[in-house]
Design an enzyme around this catalytic site. Structure first.
Site, PDB file in Angstrom:
ATOM      1  CD1 TRP A 240       1.667   6.345 -10.430  1.00 22.44           C
ATOM      2  CD2 TRP A 240       2.200   7.129  -8.390  1.00 22.44           C
ATOM      3  NE1 TRP A 240       1.963   7.676 -10.555  1.00 22.44           N
ATOM      4  CE2 TRP A 240       2.297   8.184  -9.324  1.00 22.44           C
ATOM      5  CE3 TRP A 240       2.477   7.386  -7.052  1.00 22.44           C
ATOM      6  CZ2 TRP A 240       2.660   9.480  -8.945  1.00 22.44           C
ATOM      7  CZ3 TRP A 240       2.832   8.680  -6.671  1.00 22.44           C
ATOM      8  CH2 TRP A 240       2.924   9.711  -7.622  1.00 22.44           C
TER       9      TRP A 240
ATOM     10  CB  THR B 273       2.871  -1.714  -5.317  1.00 19.12           C
ATOM     11  OG1 THR B 273       2.872  -1.665  -3.893  1.00 19.12           O
ATOM     12  CG2 THR B 273       3.846  -2.734  -5.821  1.00 19.12           C
TER      13      THR B 273
ATOM     14  CG  HIS C  53       4.649  -6.413  -1.082  1.00 19.59           C
ATOM     15  ND1 HIS C  53       4.692  -5.107  -1.486  1.00 19.59           N
ATOM     16  CD2 HIS C  53       3.408  -6.868  -1.405  1.00 19.59           C
ATOM     17  CE1 HIS C  53       3.527  -4.780  -2.050  1.00 19.59           C
ATOM     18  NE2 HIS C  53       2.743  -5.838  -2.011  1.00 19.59           N
TER      19      HIS C  53
ATOM     20  CE  LYS D 297      -3.150  -1.411  -0.734  1.00 17.47           C
ATOM     21  NZ  LYS D 297      -3.266  -2.307  -1.938  1.00 17.47           N
TER      22      LYS D 297
END
Ligand code: A3P
Length: 327
Positions: free
Chosen positions: A72, A70, A129, A67
């Site tokens: 974008w 990512t 991530h 959040k």
């Protein structure tokens, strides 16, 4: 070799099943593995990435805390790298989600076979991530772009996303009952969140970027929102495909920033879809439209009390103290 790969994944399943589930972060359960909180479904995949991800020097790895922007960053990196291949009017990002244009390593390694990533065109953009210490040493042979985001906004975005996923799952199975905001806040503040602790994640890449600035580019969501064009210029230089003087003159950077903007992407049919990646609405763990909520800086004011905000700010200040990174 499918059988060999199945054996490998089975051995990872065994390790996973022996670790206790320490916290529920709906709809996931979190395990503590190498100082990081990993959703249990992702642990075998994480272990496969640790052993078998071996990027080539030209490859680019995008990394974020969940959040932090990512979606974008994927769109911007993809549009920049492939700008000589696609025209704006017929661009893959108009019909394909950023997540399908640039896959997560966690997805590539999720099919119980070790993927042959070296046959992909070079350079290829990957995303993960995972925190830096959990990635294989070989990642520093390629280039890493890390995007971080202000913790209060990240928390609100993370809670909303997980809440949506949980409700969607519980509608189908009655196993989950959403995700209580205060409970999520308490866990997050203790560092307990997927791929957390949040601050350790940021500090790992922050310190990496200080030590090896040619290998790790450290970007910030809020600064990118303020001045996306200059950030795109830096991103292209770092990725090894700088914008030429002609491109800069012709407004190519502005065009790509427009294509990847929240307003543009979130209004495309493909990104408005509420159907999950497996094509089922009912059991959707996550659908394309979950990745587009508000896209604003400072939306935390609409969700956190003053006390909560002060608490998280104090923790952030303490955790980042002396690092040179601050919010
Ligand atoms: P909000 O929930 O605050 O709106 P990720 O892509 O890492 O999952 O992060 C999702 C967050 O990025 C969400 O934040 C989402 O709205 C925002 N976002 C998605 N696309 C964006 C874009 N093109 N530009 C800016 N923010 C975007």
């Amino acid at each position: 070799d499918n059988e060999r790969d199945e054996e490998i994944y089975k051995s990872y399943d065994n390790v996973t099943s022996q670790l206790p589930i320490l916290h529920h972060w709906p709809p996931f359960s979190l395990l503590h593995y190498q100082s990081c909180w990993i959703p249990n479904v992702l642990l075998p995949i994480t272990m496969a990435i640790q052993s078998y991800f071996n990027p080539r020097p030209a490859d680019i790895l995008l990394v974020t805390n969940p959040k932090s922007g990512t979606t974008w960053l994927k769109a911007l990196a993809f549009a920049t790298l492939h700008r000589h291949t696609y025209s704006l009017s017929d661009h893959p990002l108009l019909t394909t989600t950023p997540h399908d244009c640039v896959p997560f390593l966690e997805t590539l390694f999720s099919h119980r076979t070790i993927p042959h990533l070296n046959i992909l065109p070079s350079p290829t953009i990957f995303t993960t991530h995972l925190p830096l210490p959990l990635l294989p040493k070989s990642v520093l042979s390629c280039r890493i772009v890390y995007l971080c985001r202000e913790p209060k906004d990240t928390f609100v975005s993370l809670w909303s996303f997980n809440e949506r996923m949980s409700i969607s799952l519980s509608g189908a199975t009655n196993r989950n009952e959403g995700f209580e905001f205060n409970k999520a806040f308490q866990l997050f503040s203790q560092g307990i969140a997927p791929f957390g602790p949040f601050w350790d994640h940021e500090l790992g890449y922050w310190n990496g970027s200080l030590r090896r600035p040619e290998k790790v580019l450290f970007l910030r969501y809020e600064k990118m929102m303020e001045d996306p064009v200059n950030h795109l210029r830096r991103l292209a230089e770092f990725m090894g495909c700088p914008f030429s003087t002609e491109e800069q003159r012709d407004g190519v950077m502005e065009d790509l920033v427009g294509l990847c903007s929240f307003d543009k992407l979130s209004n495309l049919e493909v990104n408005k879809s509420a159907v999950n990646i497996d094509g089922e609405t009912s059991k959707a763990p996550m659908a394309p439209n979950y990745y587009f909520r508000k896209g604003k800086v400072g939306d935390w004011v609409n969700h956190l009390s003053i006390e909560m905000a002060e608490k998280l700010d104090a923790i952030t200040k303490e955790k980042l103290h002396g690092s040179g990174l601050s919010f």
